[in-house]
Design a protein around this motif. Structure first.
Motif, mmCIF file in Angstrom:
data_model
loop_
_atom_site.group_PDB
_atom_site.id
_atom_site.type_symbol
_atom_site.label_atom_id
_atom_site.label_comp_id
_atom_site.label_asym_id
_atom_site.label_seq_id
_atom_site.Cartn_x
_atom_site.Cartn_y
_atom_site.Cartn_z
ATOM 1 N N LEU A 19 15.790 -10.021 5.857
ATOM 2 C CA LEU A 19 17.191 -9.343 5.277
ATOM 3 C C LEU A 19 17.069 -7.725 5.291
ATOM 4 O O LEU A 19 15.901 -7.042 5.177
ATOM 5 N N PRO A 20 18.452 -7.345 5.408
ATOM 6 C CA PRO A 20 18.161 -5.589 5.384
ATOM 7 C C PRO A 20 17.581 -5.175 4.142
ATOM 8 O O PRO A 20 17.816 -5.783 2.949
ATOM 9 N N ASN A 21 16.739 -4.196 4.290
ATOM 10 C CA ASN A 21 16.193 -3.453 3.070
ATOM 11 C C ASN A 21 15.151 -4.352 2.420
ATOM 12 O O ASN A 21 14.534 -3.787 1.505
ATOM 13 N N ASP A 22 14.517 -5.517 3.195
ATOM 14 C CA ASP A 22 13.409 -6.165 2.613
ATOM 15 C C ASP A 22 12.201 -5.481 3.019
ATOM 16 O O ASP A 22 12.186 -4.995 4.136
ATOM 17 N N TYR A 23 11.254 -5.550 2.401
ATOM 18 C CA TYR A 23 10.056 -4.851 2.538
ATOM 19 C C TYR A 23 9.065 -5.833 3.340
ATOM 20 O O TYR A 23 8.701 -6.733 2.856
ATOM 21 N N VAL A 24 8.800 -5.200 4.554
ATOM 22 C CA VAL A 24 7.641 -6.189 5.230
ATOM 23 C C VAL A 24 6.602 -5.952 4.744
ATOM 24 O O VAL A 24 5.711 -6.850 4.739
ATOM 25 N N CYS A 25 5.977 -4.601 4.515
ATOM 26 C CA CYS A 25 4.821 -4.619 3.707
ATOM 27 C C CYS A 25 4.822 -3.281 2.894
ATOM 28 O O CYS A 25 5.637 -2.257 3.602
ATOM 29 N N LYS A 26 3.908 -3.106 1.940
ATOM 30 C CA LYS A 26 4.032 -1.907 0.875
ATOM 31 C C LYS A 26 2.894 -1.191 1.170
ATOM 32 O O LYS A 26 1.886 -1.656 1.415
ATOM 33 N N LYS A 27 3.119 0.369 0.620
ATOM 34 C CA LYS A 27 1.789 0.943 0.846
ATOM 35 C C LYS A 27 0.724 0.474 -0.107
ATOM 36 O O LYS A 27 1.196 0.380 -1.159
ATOM 37 N N GLY A 28 -0.468 0.585 0.266
ATOM 38 C CA GLY A 28 -1.435 0.122 -0.728
ATOM 39 C C GLY A 28 -1.934 -1.412 -0.645
ATOM 40 O O GLY A 28 -2.941 -1.619 -1.238
ATOM 41 N N GLU A 29 -1.175 -2.165 0.043
ATOM 42 C CA GLU A 29 -1.646 -3.652 0.269
ATOM 43 C C GLU A 29 -2.723 -3.864 1.085
ATOM 44 O O GLU A 29 -3.085 -2.764 2.255
ATOM 45 N N ILE A 30 -3.530 -4.904 1.205
ATOM 46 C CA ILE A 30 -4.519 -5.154 1.825
ATOM 47 C C ILE A 30 -3.866 -5.856 3.327
ATOM 48 O O ILE A 30 -3.137 -6.917 3.142
ATOM 49 N N GLY A 31 -4.026 -5.230 4.338
ATOM 50 C CA GLY A 31 -3.390 -5.810 5.587
ATOM 51 C C GLY A 31 -4.223 -6.732 6.294
ATOM 52 O O GLY A 31 -5.200 -6.805 6.608
ATOM 53 N N ARG A 32 -3.463 -7.843 6.296
ATOM 54 C CA ARG A 32 -4.159 -9.077 7.058
ATOM 55 C C ARG A 32 -3.312 -9.695 7.899
ATOM 56 O O ARG A 32 -3.573 -10.739 8.558
ATOM 57 N N GLU A 33 -2.192 -9.190 8.351
ATOM 58 C CA GLU A 33 -1.503 -9.733 9.559
ATOM 59 C C GLU A 33 -0.936 -8.514 10.562
ATOM 60 O O GLU A 33 -1.093 -7.362 10.096
ATOM 61 N N MET A 34 -0.670 -8.930 11.510
ATOM 62 C CA MET A 34 0.028 -7.911 12.491
ATOM 63 C C MET A 34 1.437 -8.517 12.779
ATOM 64 O O MET A 34 1.750 -9.650 12.849
ATOM 65 N N TYR A 35 2.402 -7.322 13.175
ATOM 66 C CA TYR A 35 3.841 -7.818 13.142
ATOM 67 C C TYR A 35 4.389 -7.408 14.365
ATOM 68 O O TYR A 35 3.977 -6.343 14.929
ATOM 69 N N ILE A 36 5.229 -8.028 15.047
ATOM 70 C CA ILE A 36 5.843 -7.938 16.501
ATOM 71 C C ILE A 36 7.029 -8.016 16.394
ATOM 72 O O ILE A 36 7.685 -9.142 15.716
ATOM 73 N N ILE A 37 8.000 -7.218 16.501
ATOM 74 C CA ILE A 37 9.354 -6.991 16.471
ATOM 75 C C ILE A 37 10.003 -7.917 17.512
ATOM 76 O O ILE A 37 10.130 -7.309 18.765
ATOM 77 N N GLN A 38 10.605 -9.017 17.246
ATOM 78 C CA GLN A 38 11.328 -9.642 18.313
ATOM 79 C C GLN A 38 12.793 -9.375 18.496
ATOM 80 O O GLN A 38 13.218 -9.320 19.505
ATOM 81 N N ALA A 39 13.511 -9.091 17.245
ATOM 82 C CA ALA A 39 15.094 -8.527 17.273
ATOM 83 C C ALA A 39 15.136 -7.761 16.044
ATOM 84 O O ALA A 39 14.544 -7.936 15.099
ATOM 85 N N GLY A 40 16.099 -6.780 16.422
ATOM 86 C CA GLY A 40 16.350 -5.891 15.067
ATOM 87 C C GLY A 40 15.406 -4.709 15.185
ATOM 88 O O GLY A 40 14.604 -4.410 16.018
ATOM 89 N N GLN A 41 15.294 -3.889 13.836
ATOM 90 C CA GLN A 41 14.674 -2.693 13.607
ATOM 91 C C GLN A 41 14.143 -2.547 12.501
ATOM 92 O O GLN A 41 14.594 -3.173 11.266
ATOM 93 N N VAL A 42 12.982 -1.942 12.404
ATOM 94 C CA VAL A 42 12.173 -1.603 10.958
ATOM 95 C C VAL A 42 12.126 -0.256 10.576
ATOM 96 O O VAL A 42 11.869 0.500 11.781
ATOM 97 N N GLN A 43 11.813 0.426 9.665
ATOM 98 C CA GLN A 43 11.566 1.736 9.297
ATOM 99 C C GLN A 43 10.458 1.888 8.592
ATOM 100 O O GLN A 43 10.248 1.129 7.644
ATOM 101 N N VAL A 44 9.545 2.921 9.027
ATOM 102 C CA VAL A 44 8.408 3.110 8.374
ATOM 103 C C VAL A 44 8.639 4.470 7.370
ATOM 104 O O VAL A 44 9.061 5.428 7.509
ATOM 105 N N LEU A 45 8.558 4.230 5.980
ATOM 106 C CA LEU A 45 8.784 5.168 5.044
ATOM 107 C C LEU A 45 7.611 6.063 4.580
ATOM 108 O O LEU A 45 6.681 5.413 4.598
#
Length: 598
Positions: free
Chosen positions: A441-467
């Motif tokens: 949903l809008p303004n949902d956090y896909v991932c947060k700074k400091g988290e352990i990354g165990r997934e890769m994300y591919i954008i199918q539709a829409g946009q995401v912002q890197v803060l």
């Protein structure tokens, strides 16, 4: 002049030697890296791209005089209505003349066969609907008998063509093999139950016309071709995107036909008793079919308000009508309920899931803000995908069909990921089946700074912002559909690397997620692709870890480049041999410059 020429030649030689030394250094680093890390592969080991398909040549352009240009002028014909051109046959007429009927027909996928079944069903409906009308009502007269017979025999011709041309060419499955041999297809049809019914349909009872007259009841066997009707229903429902609409129309037609037959029987009973002889029978006024159809509707639906029957025949007829009406109407209502229920099964499942979730949140007193976001997710996911979980739809399909669907839906996006370019094509296919679709949903956090990354994300539709930034709210970059982030986390050692920034959904975003565990299970079977991915991941990590200086840190006077070792060895060898020439003069000049610097 001699000094200037010597300095120019020495500069050329120095530049060339520096290039050679640079190439030697790069090659030495590659060999050293390959010796220290056996998983590193050469850049030349990536599979070569497949050659492009040849582009078909364009069609020849016709000249002003109406003759086509090029070498195919004799074979290609065009059609023109201008007076300056030579008149020829239109292209579709030529294709129609050269058309060859297929030797075998696939009844499941051939649209031409479905179209032919439509004509067969139309002929069948002509017989089913109009034979009772012509038998009961006085619509068939000696003045129009030739029109009725013309359409009748046209329908018989369609029945005959269906037997001789189409049914004997239908493919069938035997022992898992699709049989397309002409003799085998013909024998299979002759042994089937359908052939027997088709023969009964065309019994030549019309010869009795010469003895008893043109009686429509002699054509009643034509109504036995019901198998074509049900086959047409199955084929058409497989083609239509909203088949439930056709099912509703078909069920309504069943009800109308039962009323149609009842109205014909009522007129026959009225004529048997005598039109207008009692208050129960039809009085002979107005349009006979409309009046009898109205009576049939009131009887079968049991509305009431009908006149009481007077004679024994009328009482028995009315009782049979009531019993048949109750049974037929209940069957129609039940069938209509099943059709509508099947059409709205997905919507019903969606509403039940949403109601259960709302009941759960109310029981645990979840805040209203969270409840509203959950409701929004349900509504957006349902309206955008038509389902809540795509995986539930594909569970019943075999593995090969799931792969084909995944390739058509996701391959164009995954193939553009730089990390997977050059990998085994089959490995990418296996990876497509592991992708999960998630809606943010809008303004949902896909991932947060400091988290352990165990997934890769591919954008199918829409946009995401890197803060990023000091406050963590500065928009560094906006990623759109087709972009990829988090791919380094899939191959990072030590349990995964930490996220360096926050990623937030800008509006509604539909993302594909690939877990690290799933990728590791796939790479076990593709060691070459695993080596290539490790190499790319190390390069990407090295590039990310390089310190980036500020643009104001540049030196005003850059330091002098060190003399290459290979060039120094060449000068020393010239001094020892006491040679003369450009290198000796260059060596002498370098000594003078060194003395001046000291």
């Amino acid at each position: 002049r001699i000094g200037s020429a010597t300095s120019l030649s020495s500069a050329v030689i120095s530049n060339r030697l520096q290039e050679l030394v640079k190439l030697f250094k790069e090659r030495t680093e590659k060999v050293k890296e390959r010796l220290t890390d056996p998983d590193v592969t050469s850049d030349d080991e990536s599979p070569a791209t497949s050659p492009a398909k040849p582009v078909p040549s364009a069609a020849p352009v016709p000249s002003a005089g109406g003759e086509p240009g090029g070498d195919n002028a004799a074979g290609d014909e065009h059609y023109c209505e201008m007076l300056c051109c030579v008149f020829k046959h239109p292209p579709w007429l030529g294709r129609l003349k050269n058309y060859q009927f297929p030797s075998s027909i696939d009844p499941l996928t051939n649209l031409m066969y479905v179209l032919w079944l439509f004509f067969v069903v139309m002929a069948w409906n002509w017989n089913c609907w109009l034979i009772p009308v012509r038998w009961a009502f006085p619509y068939q007269t000696p003045a129009n008998i030739h029109c009725w017979l013309l359409v009748d025999y046209l329908c018989d011709l369609i029945y005959l063509l269906d037997i001789l041309i189409f049914q004997t060419r239908l493919q069938f499955v035997q022992g898992g093999d699709i049989i397309t041999e002409k003799k085998a297809m013909k024998e299979n049809y002759l042994r089937s139950q359908r052939f027997k019914m088709d023969v009964v349909c065309l019994l030549p009872l019309d010869f009795f016309y010469f003895k008893v007259g043109v009686n429509p009841l002699l054509r009643f066997p034509r109504c036995l071709k019901y198998m074509a009707f049900f086959e047409f229903n199955n084929r058409l429902e497989a083609i239509l995107s909203k088949a439930y609409i056709y099912r509703v129309i078909r069920t309504t037609a069943y009800l109308l036909y039962s009323l149609h037959v009842n109205s014909c029987l009522y007129y026959w009973a009225s004529a048997y008793e005598g039109l207008g002889s009692t208050t129960w029978v039809y009085d002979g006024e107005g349009n006979s079919y409309i009046r009898c159809y109205y009576w049939a509707v009131k009887t079968l639906i049991t509305i009431g308000g009908l006149p009481d029957p007077k004679t024994l025949f009328e009482i028995v007829f009315q009782l049979l009508n009531y019993f048949t009406g109750v049974f037929a109407f209940s069957v129609m209502i039940g069938q209509m309920r099943d059709v509508v229920g099947a059409a709205t099964a997905g919507q019903t499942y969606y509403r039940s899931c949403m109601d259960s979730t709302i009941k759960y949140m109310n029981f645990y007193k979840i805040p209203k803000t969270v409840q509203n976001r959950v409701k929004t997710w349900y509504e957006y996911t349902w309206h955008s995908q038509g389902m809540l979980d795509e995986s539930e739809l594909l569970v019943q399909l075999p593995d090969k069909m799931r792969l084909d669907i995944a390739i058509d839906v996701n391959y164009n996006i995954v193939s553009k990921v730089a990390l997977f370019q050059g990998c085994d094509r089959q490995m990418i296919f296996d990876m497509l089946k592991r992708l999960r679709s998630v809606v943010y949903l809008p303004n949902d956090y896909v991932c947060k700074k400091g988290e352990i990354g165990r997934e890769m994300y591919i954008i199918q539709a829409g946009q995401v912002q890197v803060l990023g930034g000091p406050d963590g709210k500065t928009v560094l970059v906006t990623l759109k559909a087709g972009s990829v982030f988090g791919e380094i986390s899939l191959l990072a050692a030590g349990g995964g690397n930490r996220r360096t920034a926050n990623v937030v959904a800008h509006g509604f975003a539909n993302l594909f997620i690939l877990d690290k565990k799933d990728l590791n299970e796939i790479l076990v079977h593709y060691p070459e692709s695993q080596k290539l991915l490790r190499k790319k991941a190390k390069k990407m990590l090295k590039n990310n870890n390089k310190p980036k200086g500020a643009p104001g840190d540049r030196l005003i006077i850059p330091p002098k480049a060190e003399t290459p070792k290979l060039f120094q060895a060449a000068l020393a060898a010239t001094g020892r041999l006491g040679g003369k020439g450009p290198l000796a003069q260059l060596r002498w000049r370098l000594k003078e410059l060194k003395a001046m610097q000291e």
